[in-house]
Enzyme design. Structure first.
Site, PDB file in Angstrom:
ATOM      1  N   GLY A   1       8.918  -7.907   6.251  1.00 19.66           N
ATOM      2  CA  GLY A   1       8.870  -6.566   6.820  1.00 19.66           C
ATOM      3  C   GLY A   1      10.194  -5.841   6.753  1.00 19.66           C
ATOM      4  O   GLY A   1      10.948  -5.950   5.776  1.00 19.66           O
ATOM      5  N   CYS A   2      10.508  -5.121   7.821  1.00 18.58           N
ATOM      6  CA  CYS A   2      11.708  -4.288   7.850  1.00 18.58           C
ATOM      7  C   CYS A   2      12.992  -5.101   7.806  1.00 18.58           C
ATOM      8  O   CYS A   2      14.049  -4.564   7.489  1.00 18.58           O
ATOM      9  CB  CYS A   2      11.700  -3.401   9.091  1.00 18.58           C
ATOM     10  SG  CYS A   2      10.330  -2.215   9.147  1.00 18.58           S
ATOM     11  N   SER A   3      12.919  -6.387   8.116  1.00 22.35           N
ATOM     12  CA  SER A   3      14.123  -7.213   8.111  1.00 22.35           C
ATOM     13  C   SER A   3      14.510  -7.699   6.724  1.00 22.35           C
ATOM     14  O   SER A   3      15.577  -8.297   6.538  1.00 22.35           O
ATOM     15  CB  SER A   3      13.927  -8.435   9.021  1.00 22.35           C
ATOM     16  OG  SER A   3      12.961  -9.320   8.481  1.00 22.35           O
TER      17      SER A   3
END
Length: 367
Positions: free
Chosen positions: A137-139
């Site tokens: 995801g965003c990480s």
């Protein structure tokens, strides 16, 4: 240490102001839906404009998940190739010198993976090592840089590429009126970023290269971009249900728990302080904060718990306003923006991103 030579960003050509996207989504809501709620969410998102993979009027024609994913693969390959070529040109690195490419996305599925599809197109060697990442995801932008660092730390004479390709708009569920989906519709934009890095062997730093685009000599930016000092990944048990995808016939449906800002308050600030302390640093010693713009509430929580001045997260708020949340590509875009401010030699930077799990990724940088 891992030395970053260049960061490039590429956006689709379709750019819209936030109010244009808002009204388009309101006009497509199912009967009986609360259009005013959508308008309030969009107004509070901290987003002024976004780039979208397609023209606004094309999204209503997208039917099945398969159709949306085919569009994703086509556009992601084209935009990803452009980002890679730009980064290599700016770094002064020949594509055949790349030993590893890490590619990340969470907004589409491709097998062969994206980096395999663009390898020959961009001139990468047939034996280039590949590490496609999905699900972070965003990480994943920060995690991808950490994995590049792991590789180069053990191979100081090597060169690596990181590619982040996120076309978030293709995952939006227009008929879903859940709060998670409405929030997603207010925040996420589309963009691609690529980063070139080399190991500590000084012979791997090119001085000048002939640009494949113009044929002119291009100086490398390696002397002014940061080095990666260390990285840390952390999972927070019991929070797996708070962030991720619910995947079905409809495609990707966002799972987004309202507790996330509180999780940041409870755990991430302590994680940041512990990580920095291991390097004899405190939050006040950090000059450049490269924080994923998950939304205003996430940024506010982080700033409050770490006692940061308003200026510390200005780059993240600028990125959110100009482009929205680009998922994994956001921190790379912010790193590029931070570099435009030319942190002085001796500066310390910290890259922070959050993802499903619930998880955090920290990368310590030095100029």
């Amino acid at each position: 240490m891992t030395r970053v030579l260049a960061v490039s960003t590429v956006f689709p050509p379709h750019r819209y102001m936030q109010h244009e996207i808002t009204e388009d989504l309101v006009s497509g809501l199912p009967p009986g839906s609360d259009g005013q709620l959508v308008r309030r969410l969009h107004a509070a998102a901290g987003v002024e404009s976004r780039h979208l993979a397609l023209p606004l009027d094309r999204y209503r024609d997208l039917g099945t998940f398969g159709e949306s994913n085919r569009v994703f693969v086509e556009l992601a390959t084209t935009l990803g190739a452009e980002a890679v070529e730009r980064a290599l040109d700016e770094a002064g690195v020949r594509p055949e010198d790349v030993d590893l490419i890490v590619s990340t996305t969470v907004t589409g599925i491709a097998t062969p993976s994206l980096e395999a599809r663009l390898a020959a197109r961009t001139g990468l060697r047939p034996d280039v090592k590949r590490a496609p990442l999905f699900g972070l995801g965003c990480s994943a932008g920060a995690a991808g840089l950490a994995r590049v660092h792991d590789f180069l730390d053990g191979r100081p004479g090597s060169t690596a590429l990181l590619l982040s390709t996120e076309l978030c708009s293709l995952t939006l569920q227009r008929s879903d009126t859940s709060m998670a989906n409405l929030v997603a519709g207010s925040l996420f934009g589309d963009g691609v970023a690529a980063l070139v890095a080399v190991g500590s062997d000084p012979s791997r730093t090119p001085s000048r290269t002939a640009s494949r685009r113009s044929g002119t000599s291009v100086p490398t930016s390696g002397t002014s971009l940061p080095t990666v000092v260390a990285a840390r990944s952390r999972l927070y048990p019991g929070s797996e249900h708070l962030l991720g995808w619910d995947i079905g016939d409809w495609g990707f449906r966002l799972v987004l728990g309202p507790e996330l800002p509180e999780l940041v308050r409870l755990h991430v600030s302590e994680e940041v302080e512990s990580f920095l302390a291991g390097h004899d640093l405190k939050p006040a010693d950090v000059t450049a904060w490269i924080c994923h713009p998950g939304g205003p509430r996430i940024l506010d929580a982080l700033a409050d718990e770490l006692g940061l001045p308003d200026s510390a997260l200005a780059a993240s708020r600028r990125a959110l306003a100009a482009h929205g949340n680009l998922s994994s590509a956001s921190v790379l875009h912010i790193l590029k923006d931070t570099q435009n401010d030319q942190p002085p030699p001796g500066s310390t930077g910290l890259m922070i991103a959050f993802g499903p799990g619930f998880s955090s990724e920290l990368v310590l940088l030095a100029w």
